[in-house]
Design a protein around this motif. Structure first.
Motif, PDB file in Angstrom:
ATOM      1  N   ILE A  41      -2.183  40.448  15.657  1.00 14.16           N
ATOM      2  CA  ILE A  41      -2.694  41.802  15.852  1.00 14.16           C
ATOM      3  C   ILE A  41      -3.640  42.108  14.708  1.00 14.16           C
ATOM      4  N   ALA A  42      -4.818  42.599  15.045  1.00 12.65           N
ATOM      5  CA  ALA A  42      -5.838  42.824  14.018  1.00 12.65           C
ATOM      6  C   ALA A  42      -6.326  44.261  14.036  1.00 12.65           C
ATOM      7  N   CYS A  43      -6.702  44.741  12.879  1.00 12.49           N
ATOM      8  CA  CYS A  43      -7.422  46.001  12.745  1.00 12.49           C
ATOM      9  C   CYS A  43      -8.562  45.730  11.760  1.00 12.49           C
ATOM     10  N   THR A  44      -9.763  45.606  12.270  1.00 14.97           N
ATOM     11  CA  THR A  44     -10.934  45.314  11.439  1.00 14.97           C
ATOM     12  C   THR A  44     -12.025  46.331  11.779  1.00 14.97           C
ATOM     13  N   ARG A  45     -12.695  46.827  10.766  1.00 11.95           N
ATOM     14  CA  ARG A  45     -13.724  47.828  10.987  1.00 11.95           C
ATOM     15  C   ARG A  45     -14.844  47.670   9.948  1.00 11.95           C
ATOM     16  N   SER A  46     -16.034  48.097  10.353  1.00 12.86           N
ATOM     17  CA  SER A  46     -17.127  48.271   9.405  1.00 12.86           C
ATOM     18  C   SER A  46     -17.035  49.689   8.849  1.00 12.86           C
ATOM     19  N   PHE A  47     -17.385  49.864   7.575  1.00 10.18           N
ATOM     20  CA  PHE A  47     -17.349  51.186   6.968  1.00 10.18           C
ATOM     21  C   PHE A  47     -18.583  51.975   7.386  1.00 10.18           C
ATOM     22  N   ASP A  48     -18.464  53.305   7.339  1.00  4.13           N
ATOM     23  CA  ASP A  48     -19.621  54.138   7.650  1.00  4.13           C
ATOM     24  C   ASP A  48     -20.709  53.985   6.594  1.00  4.13           C
ATOM     25  N   VAL A  49     -20.276  53.768   5.329  1.00  2.44           N
ATOM     26  CA  VAL A  49     -21.210  53.488   4.235  1.00  2.44           C
ATOM     27  C   VAL A  49     -20.628  52.351   3.414  1.00  2.44           C
ATOM     28  N   MET A  50     -21.462  51.715   2.590  1.00  2.00           N
ATOM     29  CA  MET A  50     -20.970  50.635   1.729  1.00  2.00           C
ATOM     30  C   MET A  50     -20.149  51.216   0.575  1.00  2.00           C
ATOM     31  N   HIS A  51     -19.121  50.465   0.148  1.00  2.00           N
ATOM     32  CA  HIS A  51     -18.255  50.907  -0.950  1.00  2.00           C
ATOM     33  C   HIS A  51     -18.154  49.804  -2.007  1.00  2.00           C
ATOM     34  N   ASN A  52     -18.264  50.203  -3.264  1.00  2.00           N
ATOM     35  CA  ASN A  52     -18.082  49.241  -4.353  1.00  2.00           C
ATOM     36  C   ASN A  52     -16.927  49.620  -5.277  1.00  2.00           C
ATOM     37  N   LYS A  53     -16.172  50.638  -4.878  1.00  2.00           N
ATOM     38  CA  LYS A  53     -15.003  51.025  -5.653  1.00  2.00           C
ATOM     39  C   LYS A  53     -13.749  50.596  -4.915  1.00  2.00           C
ATOM     40  N   ILE A  54     -12.847  49.962  -5.635  1.00  2.00           N
ATOM     41  CA  ILE A  54     -11.639  49.423  -5.015  1.00  2.00           C
ATOM     42  C   ILE A  54     -10.775  50.543  -4.432  1.00  2.00           C
ATOM     43  N   GLU A  55     -10.843  51.746  -5.002  1.00  2.00           N
ATOM     44  CA  GLU A  55     -10.034  52.850  -4.498  1.00  2.00           C
ATOM     45  C   GLU A  55     -10.402  53.196  -3.053  1.00  2.00           C
ATOM     46  N   ASN A  56     -11.698  53.189  -2.748  1.00  2.00           N
ATOM     47  CA  ASN A  56     -12.135  53.525  -1.397  1.00  2.00           C
ATOM     48  C   ASN A  56     -11.714  52.454  -0.391  1.00  2.00           C
ATOM     49  N   ILE A  57     -11.835  51.180  -0.799  1.00  2.00           N
ATOM     50  CA  ILE A  57     -11.440  50.080   0.088  1.00  2.00           C
ATOM     51  C   ILE A  57      -9.928  50.081   0.275  1.00  2.00           C
ATOM     52  N   SER A  58      -9.198  50.398  -0.779  1.00  2.00           N
ATOM     53  CA  SER A  58      -7.741  50.465  -0.715  1.00  2.00           C
ATOM     54  C   SER A  58      -7.292  51.507   0.304  1.00  2.00           C
ATOM     55  N   GLU A  59      -7.963  52.663   0.309  1.00  2.00           N
ATOM     56  CA  GLU A  59      -7.617  53.719   1.260  1.00  2.00           C
ATOM     57  C   GLU A  59      -7.838  53.254   2.691  1.00  2.00           C
ATOM     58  N   ARG A  60      -8.941  52.540   2.901  1.00  2.00           N
ATOM     59  CA  ARG A  60      -9.265  52.045   4.244  1.00  2.00           C
ATOM     60  C   ARG A  60      -8.223  51.033   4.708  1.00  2.00           C
ATOM     61  N   LEU A  61      -7.812  50.140   3.819  1.00  2.00           N
ATOM     62  CA  LEU A  61      -6.831  49.114   4.173  1.00  2.00           C
ATOM     63  C   LEU A  61      -5.451  49.709   4.416  1.00  2.00           C
ATOM     64  N   THR A  62      -5.160  50.826   3.779  1.00  2.00           N
ATOM     65  CA  THR A  62      -3.904  51.520   4.062  1.00  2.00           C
ATOM     66  C   THR A  62      -3.877  52.005   5.509  1.00  2.00           C
ATOM     67  N   VAL A  63      -5.003  52.534   5.963  1.00  2.00           N
ATOM     68  CA  VAL A  63      -5.117  52.971   7.352  1.00  2.00           C
ATOM     69  C   VAL A  63      -4.930  51.789   8.295  1.00  2.00           C
ATOM     70  N   PHE A  64      -5.553  50.644   7.963  1.00  2.00           N
ATOM     71  CA  PHE A  64      -5.433  49.449   8.801  1.00  2.00           C
ATOM     72  C   PHE A  64      -3.994  48.957   8.837  1.00  2.00           C
ATOM     73  N   SER A  65      -3.319  48.999   7.678  1.00  2.00           N
ATOM     74  CA  SER A  65      -1.919  48.559   7.606  1.00  2.00           C
ATOM     75  C   SER A  65      -1.035  49.410   8.507  1.00  2.00           C
ATOM     76  N   ALA A  66      -1.263  50.716   8.486  1.00  2.00           N
ATOM     77  CA  ALA A  66      -0.493  51.611   9.339  1.00  2.00           C
ATOM     78  C   ALA A  66      -0.738  51.314  10.814  1.00  2.00           C
ATOM     79  N   SER A  67      -1.983  50.964  11.158  1.00  2.00           N
ATOM     80  CA  SER A  67      -2.335  50.687  12.551  1.00  2.00           C
ATOM     81  C   SER A  67      -1.647  49.429  13.064  1.00  2.00           C
ATOM     82  N   VAL A  68      -1.742  48.319  12.322  1.00  2.00           N
ATOM     83  CA  VAL A  68      -1.134  47.068  12.802  1.00  2.00           C
ATOM     84  C   VAL A  68       0.391  47.158  12.802  1.00  2.00           C
ATOM     85  N   SER A  69       0.954  47.891  11.846  1.00  2.00           N
ATOM     86  CA  SER A  69       2.416  48.041  11.791  1.00  2.00           C
ATOM     87  C   SER A  69       2.920  48.813  12.996  1.00  2.00           C
TER      88      SER A  69
END
Length: 420
Positions: free
Chosen positions: A246-274
Motif C-alpha cells: 500500500i502506497a501513499c506518494t505525492r508531489s508537493f505543491d511547492v518545493m521544500h528544503n526544510k526537514i520539518e515541512n517534509i516530516s509533516e507531509r510524511l506524517t500525513v502519508f503514514s496516517a493514510s497507509v496505516s
C-alpha cells in the motif's frame, strides 16, 4: 465468451458530461498537482499532445488551440465509474472491474441464445442513456482476445458502432495480424523490444512461437497469454485479495528544503497507509520511505533518498509506522536540497488476526483500541482526528487550478439550471 468494456477517453468524457459545449473540442485532464497529461479527448490527440506530456511545456500549445484543461477530479470520476459498472451488472452476473474505466464480463452460453453484436449495441445505448458515458465493447472466447476485439471496436467506431465480436477463427487470425506486439495486453516494453529483435512484430507471430521459449523467457504468465491469444482460455477472473503493498506518494505543491515541512507531509502519508492497512484488517512487516528532488529543475542540485526498513513486529498502528518513517527520513534527508516529492509504501502485508506474538517487546496493546476509536471518529466526522506531527492549522492540498465541480457527490455543487 468474455467481454471487455472500456469507457472512451473516460476522464475527458466525465468532464464533458456536464459541459456539453465541450463536445467536439480538445480536452485534456492533468495528473496530481496539475503535473502532466493523463487523459485526452480525440481532438486533443489529433493536435499531437502525447500522454504524460508535462503541462508547463505545453502551455503555449494549449493556448494556441484553445485546449480545455482540467485538474483531476477523482471524486467525480469514481462516482461516474460506479454508475457505469452498476448499469453493466444488469447484463451479466459475472463481472471483474479491471480499472476505473474498464471491466471484464462473462457471457458463458449467451451466444447460443442471443446475438452478441445486438447485445453489445444495447449495452452501449443503455450505458450512454443512464450515465452519459460512451463505451466500446469487445467480445471473444478469452480475456486477451476480448482486449484485442475492444481495440478494434474503438479504432473503427464508424464501422463497428463501438462493438466488435471475434467469434470465428478467421476473425481471430485477422485481428492478431492487425495487432502490433507492443499493443498486446500484458506485453511490456522490455518484452516487446526483445520480441521485435526476434522479428516478432504482431500478436499472430507471437502465437506461432514455441511454448518452451515463451515459458523460459516470459514465465508462465507469458505462456498463459500466448494460449489466450490462440483461443485457449487460460486467464480467468482474478480472485479479489488483500493488497500486498500500500502506497501513499505525492508531489508537493511547492518545493521544500526544510526537514520539518517534509516530516509533516510524511506524517500525513503514514496516517493514510496505516488507515488502509486497518481497513483491510492487515499488518505490515516492512516499509519504504523515499524523498525526491525536482528533476524538472536541472539548475538545482538533485538527490533521491530511499530506504527500506523491516519492522520489529507486525503493525498497523499509525503511531508505530510514523515513528519508523520519521527515523527513516532523518537517515535519507540531505540538507540544502529542494524536495518536490515523497512517499511511504508498506510491504510484506500479513493478516492482522494471525501473527506471531513476541515474548519480550512488541506493539503496545493500547494502540489497537486507540486506532479503532480514531478510525470510527474519522469515518463519522470526516477525518477530523489528526496526529501530533500534522500541522493542525494547515490543510495540505494538491495544486488543482482547473478543478471542475463534483456534480454528483456534493449537494453544494449540484448542476444548476437557469430557466430564463
Amino acid at each position: 465468451m468474455y467481454a471487455l468494456v472500456d469507457c472512451n477517453n473516460f476522464y475527458a468524457s466525465c468532464e464533458r458530461l456536464f459541459k456539453p459545449h465541450l463536445n467536439g473540442k480538445p480536452v485534456v485532464v492533468l495528473s496530481n498537482n496539475d503535473g502532466c497529461v493523463i487523459a485526452r479527448s480525440n481532438e486533443a490527440k489529433a493536435l499531437g499532445i502525447p500522454m504524460g506530456a508535462p503541462a508547463f511545456e505545453y502551455k503555449e500549445l494549449f493556448a494556441l488551440h484553445q485546449v480545455n484543461v482540467f485538474s483531476s477530479n477523482y471524486e467525480l470520476y469514481g462516482n461516474i465509474s460506479y454508475r457505469v459498472m452498476e448499469t453493466l451488472k444488469n447484463y451479466s452476473p459475472e463481472i471483474e472491474i479491471y480499472s476505473i474505466d474498464e471491466c471484464f464480463m462473462k457471457f458463458n452460453g449467451f451466444d447460443k441464445y442471443f446475438d452478441l453484436m445486438t447485445q453489445g449495441l444495447e449495452m452501449t445505448r443503455v450505458v450512454k442513456r443512464n450515465t452519459g458515458i460512451p463505451i466500446c465493447i469487445g467480445f471473444a472466447e478469452t480475456k486477451a482476445l476480448a482486449k484485442v476485439a475492444n481495440k478494434i471496436a474503438k479504432k473503427f467506431q464508424e464501422r463497428t458502432k463501438g462493438v466488435y465480436v471475434i467469434d470465428t477463427e478467421e476473425k481471430r487470425i485477422k485481428a492478431l495480424k492487425w495487432t502490433k506486439i507492443e499493443d498486446v495486453w500484458g506485453i511490456g516494453r522490455q518484452h516487446a523490444k526483445r520480441l521485435r529483435a526476434l522479428n516478432i512484430f504482431t500478436a499472430f507471430q507471437f502465437t506461432q512461437m514455441h511454448d518452451s521459449w515463451v515459458r523460459k523467457n516470459m514465465t508462465v504468465v507469458g505462456l498463459k497469454l500466448k494460449h489466450d491469444l490462440m483461443g485457449i482460455s487460460s486467464i480467468d477472473f482474478e480472485e479479489v485479495k488483500p493488497k500486498q503493498n500500500i502506497a501513499c506518494t505525492r508531489s508537493f505543491d511547492v518545493m521544500h528544503n526544510k526537514i520539518e515541512n517534509i516530516s509533516e507531509r510524511l506524517t500525513v502519508f503514514s496516517a493514510s497507509v496505516s488507515q488502509k492497512l486497518r481497513k483491510q484488517n492487515s499488518h505490515c512487516n516492512s516499509l519504504i520511505v523515499f524523498i525526491d528532488s525536482n528533476y524538472h529543475r536541472p539548475d538545482l542540485e538533485q538527490h533521491r533518498g530511499f530506504i527500506k526498513i523491516k519492522t520489529n513486529y507486525p503493525t498497523n498502528s499509525t503511531l508505530e509506522i510514523n515513528r519508523i518513517v520519521q527515523n527513516a527520513l532523518r537517515m535519507i534527508y540531505k540538507k540544502g536540497i529542494y524536495y518536490k516529492r515523497a512517499g511511504v509504501i508498506v510491504e510484506d502485508i500479513t493478516p492482522a488476526e494471525n501473527y506471531q506474538i513476541k515474548l519480550f517487546g512488541g506493539e503496545n496493546p493500547k494502540h489497537i483500541d486507540l486506532m479503532k476509536v480514531v478510525d470510527k471518529l474519522n469515518k463519522k466526522m470526516g477525518d477530523k482526528i489528526k496526529f501530533g506531527g500534522e500541522d493542525l492549522n494547515k490543510k495540505w492540498k494538491m495544486k488543482q487550478e482547473q478543478l471542475s465541480q463534483c456534480y454528483t457527490t456534493r449537494f453544494s455543487e449540484l448542476l444548476t439550471i437557469d430557466l430564463k
